[in-house]
Design an enzyme around this catalytic site. Structure first.
Site, PDB file in Angstrom:
ATOM      1  N   TYR A  33       0.941  -1.144   0.006  1.00  0.00           N
ATOM      2  CA  TYR A  33      -0.142  -0.163   0.023  1.00  0.00           C
ATOM      3  C   TYR A  33       0.733   1.123   0.022  1.00  0.00           C
ATOM      4  O   TYR A  33       2.050   1.258   0.314  1.00  0.00           O
ATOM      5  CB  TYR A  33      -0.961  -0.196   1.216  1.00  0.00           C
ATOM      6  N   ARG A  52       8.257   4.338  -4.632  1.00  0.00           N
ATOM      7  CA  ARG A  52       8.614   3.274  -3.354  1.00  0.00           C
ATOM      8  C   ARG A  52       7.309   2.169  -3.593  1.00  0.00           C
ATOM      9  O   ARG A  52       7.596   1.080  -3.460  1.00  0.00           O
ATOM     10  CB  ARG A  52       8.132   3.946  -2.150  1.00  0.00           C
ATOM     11  N   ARG A 100      -7.537 -20.524  -2.633  1.00  0.00           N
ATOM     12  CA  ARG A 100      -6.365 -20.337  -1.736  1.00  0.00           C
ATOM     13  C   ARG A 100      -5.460 -21.319  -1.680  1.00  0.00           C
ATOM     14  O   ARG A 100      -5.814 -22.631  -1.717  1.00  0.00           O
ATOM     15  CB  ARG A 100      -7.148 -20.517  -0.328  1.00  0.00           C
ATOM     16  N   HIS A 102      -0.946 -21.346  -0.828  1.00  0.00           N
ATOM     17  CA  HIS A 102       0.330 -20.363  -0.475  1.00  0.00           C
ATOM     18  C   HIS A 102       1.037 -19.962  -1.506  1.00  0.00           C
ATOM     19  O   HIS A 102       1.297 -18.522  -1.958  1.00  0.00           O
ATOM     20  CB  HIS A 102       1.036 -21.005   0.629  1.00  0.00           C
ATOM     21  N   LYS A 148       6.603  -1.811   1.912  1.00  0.00           N
ATOM     22  CA  LYS A 148       5.319  -1.233   2.478  1.00  0.00           C
ATOM     23  C   LYS A 148       4.150  -2.269   2.172  1.00  0.00           C
ATOM     24  O   LYS A 148       3.479  -2.017   1.484  1.00  0.00           O
ATOM     25  CB  LYS A 148       5.074   0.086   1.856  1.00  0.00           C
ATOM     26  N   GLU A 181      11.924   2.168  14.561  1.00  0.00           N
ATOM     27  CA  GLU A 181      10.509   3.300  13.962  1.00  0.00           C
ATOM     28  C   GLU A 181       9.504   2.995  14.739  1.00  0.00           C
ATOM     29  O   GLU A 181       9.397   2.306  15.522  1.00  0.00           O
ATOM     30  CB  GLU A 181      10.595   3.070  12.723  1.00  0.00           C
TER      31      GLU A 181
HETATM   32  N1  PLP Z   1       7.363   3.465   9.052  1.00  0.00           N
HETATM   33  C1  PLP Z   1       6.255   2.879   9.178  1.00  0.00           C
HETATM   34  C2  PLP Z   1       6.366   1.288   9.753  1.00  0.00           C
HETATM   35  C3  PLP Z   1       5.062   3.385   8.312  1.00  0.00           C
HETATM   36  O1  PLP Z   1       4.106   2.693   8.356  1.00  0.00           O
HETATM   37  C4  PLP Z   1       5.145   4.573   7.922  1.00  0.00           C
HETATM   38  C5  PLP Z   1       3.930   5.184   7.125  1.00  0.00           C
HETATM   39  O2  PLP Z   1       3.008   4.452   7.217  1.00  0.00           O
HETATM   40  C6  PLP Z   1       6.317   5.462   8.033  1.00  0.00           C
HETATM   41  C7  PLP Z   1       7.300   4.883   8.455  1.00  0.00           C
HETATM   42  C8  PLP Z   1       6.447   6.797   7.333  1.00  0.00           C
HETATM   43  O3  PLP Z   1       6.545   6.631   5.976  1.00  0.00           O
HETATM   44  P1  PLP Z   1       6.077   7.968   5.112  1.00  0.00           P
HETATM   45  O4  PLP Z   1       6.574   9.128   5.785  1.00  0.00           O
HETATM   46  O5  PLP Z   1       6.357   7.463   3.743  1.00  0.00           O
HETATM   47  O6  PLP Z   1       4.644   8.045   5.364  1.00  0.00           O
END
Ligand code: PLP
Length: 283
Positions: A33, A52, A100, A102, A148, A181
């Protein structure tokens, strides 16, 4: 006004928007996403998010079935139909629908969903005036946090723990005691000698688009920066702390667990970066 979502080629009322029960996103969290902030009717850091997205798709071997141009048209249309001037747009691409199993067949057609919503900028502005608190928790995620992916279970559990404890965000901590983070944001501190510190990018964290933009801005504002790991103890002794993401921009952190950061009010550097980032969106 009713909300409109884009689902696999159609613009549909949000309340009726759905994908099949055998969508692999639903069954395996097999998808990715992106989230863009919309400021003053424009997508912030548009191209960086697209880049990204393509990287995330490619790492999972999910084909990108659109051109940037057609995807941009969809994003723009969803924003227009929902009359969003300030808010966010969410895009999700999953591997698609299949019986379904894997493993997957190579000819599955990815599912694409786009939603958008308005967010009152005053709400975030108020939050930024007081700053937010974070708690620290063990980072239980997989080892490819650079993708992501919609596979967010450890993130949602940690975020819920934070909210249950009255905190805004949880900072996740690796096995050596370093902050990786936030659950949906990047983590930053400003040391007592005014160095802006955020973890360097590899598969331990998501390369935040807002993080990159803020690093650029920091350069323009002549703030000294270091991309390196920091421990929870270092964070608790920092002059300032903040988080960054498309939805929070740069949001001052004034408390980490039970430790008050700096004076307990948003710090100067975090506020300057936030203001500069917002100002950039009106250029
Ligand atoms: N780290 C994680 C785990 C995130 O889910 C997000 C944003 O959703 C970020 C960092 C920050 O990313 P961005 O600045 O691209 O929104």
């Amino acid at each position: 006004m009713s909300r409109i979502a884009y689902v696999n080629g159609s613009y549909v009322p949000h309340a009726q928007a759905s994908v099949h029960i055998e969508d692999r996103g639903y069954q395996f969290s097999d998808g990715v996403y992106e989230v863009w902030a919309i400021q003053n009717s424009k997508l912030r850091d548009h191209q960086q998010h697209l880049t990204r997205l393509q990287r995330s798709l490619s790492e999972l071997d999910i084909p990108f079935t659109h051109t940037n141009r057609s995807l941009n048209m969809i994003l723009g249309e969803v924003i227009r139909r929902n009359r969003v001037r300030n808010g966010m747009v969410y895009l999700q691409i999953t591997r698609g629908v299949a019986p379904r199993d894997h493993s997957w067949a190579k000819d599955i057609i990815p599912s694409i969903v786009v939603t958008a919503k308005s967010v009152d900028p005053a709400q975030a502005a108020n939050r930024a005036k007081t700053g937010v608190s974070v708690i620290t928790l063990a980072d239980l995620r997989w080892k490819r946090r650079d993708i992501k992916s919609v596979s967010l279970l450890p993130n949602v559990l940690a975020k819920q723990s934070a909210r249950d404890k009255g905190a805004f965000e949880a900072w996740l901590v690796d096995e050596e005691g370093f902050v990786t983070e936030g659950t949906s944001s990047n983590a930053w501190i400003i040391t007592q000698d005014n160095v802006l510190v955020t973890r360097s990018v590899n598969s331990d964290i998501l390369s935040g688009v807002t993080r990159l933009s803020l690093l650029e801005l920091a350069k323009e504002l002549q703030l000294k920066t270091e991309q390196r790991k920091f421990t929870i103890d270092e964070a608790k002794q920092a002059k300032e702390a903040f988080i960054s993401s498309a939805t929070t921009l740069a949001m001052p952190v004034v408390k980490i667990d039970k430790s008050v950061i700096g004076t307990g009010s948003p710090g100067m550097a975090a506020q300057r970066l936030r203001e500069a980032y917002i100002a950039q969106g009106y250029v």
